[in-house]
Design an enzyme around this catalytic site. Structure first.
Site, PDB file in Angstrom:
ATOM      1  N   GLU A 192       0.838  -1.210   0.000  1.00 59.79           N
ATOM      2  CA  GLU A 192       0.000   0.000   0.000  1.00 59.79           C
ATOM      3  C   GLU A 192       0.869   1.255   0.000  1.00 59.79           C
ATOM      4  O   GLU A 192       0.873   2.036   0.965  1.00 59.79           O
ATOM      5  CB  GLU A 192      -0.942  -0.004   1.203  1.00 59.79           C
ATOM      6  CG  GLU A 192      -1.927  -1.170   1.162  1.00 59.79           C
ATOM      7  CD  GLU A 192      -2.996  -1.114   2.243  1.00 59.79           C
ATOM      8  OE1 GLU A 192      -2.741  -0.527   3.302  1.00 59.79           O
ATOM      9  OE2 GLU A 192      -4.077  -1.671   2.035  1.00 59.79           O
ATOM     10  N   GLU A 385      -5.337  -8.282  -1.148  1.00 60.39           N
ATOM     11  CA  GLU A 385      -6.005  -8.094   0.146  1.00 60.39           C
ATOM     12  C   GLU A 385      -7.465  -7.790  -0.100  1.00 60.39           C
ATOM     13  O   GLU A 385      -7.790  -6.907  -0.899  1.00 60.39           O
ATOM     14  CB  GLU A 385      -5.412  -6.918   0.937  1.00 60.39           C
ATOM     15  CG  GLU A 385      -4.111  -7.197   1.605  1.00 60.39           C
ATOM     16  CD  GLU A 385      -3.686  -6.065   2.541  1.00 60.39           C
ATOM     17  OE1 GLU A 385      -4.545  -5.456   3.201  1.00 60.39           O
ATOM     18  OE2 GLU A 385      -2.473  -5.794   2.579  1.00 60.39           O
TER      19      GLU A 385
END
Ligand code: BG6
Length: 487
Positions: A192, A385
């Site tokens: 991320e 995810e």
């Protein structure tokens, strides 16, 4: 040929964790302290203000370093994956995992970040983990940096805002890519990467009370990460041409609150700011709008000659991302209520239900994101995810009936399948958690994502025994049928 009818044969089904949320053993095997080891457990939470919750100050770091125990610091004990990985991997094998995403804990390899030599005990640990995965034919998908940079690099260098950190990261990447070149094929350079802007300490090791212009320092840190990521891609290709190296974005799709052009434009801007990261890592250049954005926000980016060419020459092989929720943009937020979300809160979308933590659940959003990103980049996509954080209850007979999680996963996987049938190239799906771990944002154990239950509470009490939830059987069936049987 016709349109695809379902998931491809070699689809990488699996689960994902991060070292700092699962391993524990924070001071074992020669490991140094990481940024995650600085985060204490906090009692009362306002889930609409995660940034405030996650905020780490110089004072907090000082207290944490003086605190020589795992007590009160959940990410220091995790779920003891460090000692129990064999048992956990056996359960992943039982689930039929084709892939397992995990991160290497950087300070396990370079305890201070700038050490001359790597820590052999740390290297050996991951040798064993990868061997164990390979034993069951599970492909490791390795994140090089997932919110766990050595704290010494923060204290002595100012984190990623300092260009020198690029060299330390590259040395670390070279060490592990060389060491595991025959054991690991899939690499993600940064988890991320946009977290560096949203939560600068977690993503970039920036302590906000030590810098003058936080946004400028964050974009500078991000630029260094882009450069470091490109160098890792370059290096990886020279180490093993079969490597597949990807970037990783927390995809935060923004919908306009209304069809007012001003709201639509605001949503466009918010999406541009989110996709800026993949624009750089997949297309190889900053998008045009940033010049004005930087000017308006007093951001002066220091680049070195050669940076732009490096970014252009070393783009990623695929794009991975996390997807939990969608967000809403408007020019008049005061007209709306606010709800929580992954790393930051958002205006409420009246069309969507929320989790207990306020995250809006939007399976169709996953299809939109997949289609939109494939249109934009034309690269394979990997959902690394996705999942539901919920409080689970163990019944007296030992069962955990998490139908809500099955429902969440079923709907998201169904929408992903629609995207595949729409022609999007999706490489795999590693649901978040797979096994319950410590929450990244709230440090709670009770925010559970797994299909495997871990007997431990928020204070670290419990047997740490593992149990199969109802969703375990469901996910196993889904994988065995290659995503066909989702009932
Ligand atoms: C992502 C992170 O932002 O979301 C994970 O990459 C994290 O590390 C996951 O655990 C879920 O967030 P949380 O805060 O509910 O654990």
């Amino acid at each position: 040929m016709g349109a695809p009818k379902g998931f491809p044969e070699n689809f990488l089904w699996g689960g994902a964790i991060a070292a700092n949320q699962a391993e524990g053993g924070y001071a074992e095997g020669g490991k140094g302290l990481s940024t995650a080891d600085m985060v204490p457990y906090f009692e009362k939470k306002d889930y609409t203000n995660l940034r405030e919750l996650m905020h780490v100050t110089s004072e907090k770091i000082e207290t944490a370093i003086a605190h020589n125990s795992a007590e009160g610091y959940p990410k220091r004990y995790g779920i003891d994956f460090y000692h129990r990985y064999k048992e956990d991997i056996a359960l992943f094998a039982e689930l039929g995992f084709k892939a397992f995403r995990l991160s290497i804990n950087w300070p396990r390899i370079f305890p201070n970040g700038d050490d001359a030599e790597p820590n052999e005990q740390g290297l050996k640990f991951y040798d064993e983990v990868f061997d164990e995965l390979r034993k069951y034919g599970i492909e490791p998908v390795v994140t090089l940096s997932h919110y766990e940079m050595p704290i010494s690099l923060v204290l002595n260098y100012g984190g990623w805002a300092n260009r020198k950190v690029i060299d330390f990261y590259v040395k670390y990447a070279e060490t592990v890519m060389n060491r595991y070149k025959n054991k690991v094929k899939y690499w993600l350079t940064f988890n991320e990467i946009n977290t560096t802007i949203i939560e600068p300490f977690t993503g970039g090791g920036i302590v906000e009370d030590r810098v003058e212009n936080v946004l400028e320092a964050s974009y500078q840190a991000l630029h260094h990460q882009f450069v470091a990521s490109s160098l890792a891609v370059k290096l990886g290709r020279s180490i093993n041409p079969d490597f597949r190296i990807g970037c990783m974005l927390a995809r935060m799709i923004h919908y306009p609150a209304t069809s007012r052009p001003e709201d639509v434009h605001q949503a466009l801007v918010d999406n541009q700011l989110n996709l800026l990261h993949t624009d750089v890592q997949a297309r190889g250049a900053y998008p045009a709008f940033v010049e004005r954005y930087f000017e308006d926000n007093n951001i002066h980016l220091a680049k070195e000659p050669g940076d732009d060419q490096l970014l252009l020459d070393n783009t990623v092989d695929f794009i991975s991302f996390s997807y939990y929720t969608s967000l809403v943009s408007t020019v008049t937020p005061e007209e709306y209520g606010v709800t929580g979300g992954n790393l930051y809160s958002t205006v409420k979308n009246p069309n969507l239900p929320v989790t207990e933590w306020g995250w809006q659940m939007d399976p169709v959003g996953l299809r939109i994101v997949l289609k939109e990103m494939y249109d934009r980049y034309g690269l394979p996509l990997f959902v690394v995810e996705n999942g539901l954080g919920a409080r689970d209850r163990m019944e007296e007979d030992g069962t955990i009936n998490d139908d809500y999680r099955i429902d969440y996963l079923r709907k998201h996987i169904s929408q992903m399948k629609e995207a595949v049938m729409d022609g999007v190239e999706v490489m795999g799906y590693t649901m978040w958690g797979a096994i319950d771990i410590i929450s990244a944002s709230t440090s709670e154990m009770s925010k559970r994502y797994g299909v495997i239950y871990v007997d431990q509470d928020d204070k670290g009490q419990g047997t740490l025994n593992r149990f199969r939830k109802k969703s375990f059987g469901w996910y196993k069936k889904a994988i065995a049928s290659n995503g066909e049987d989702l009932d």
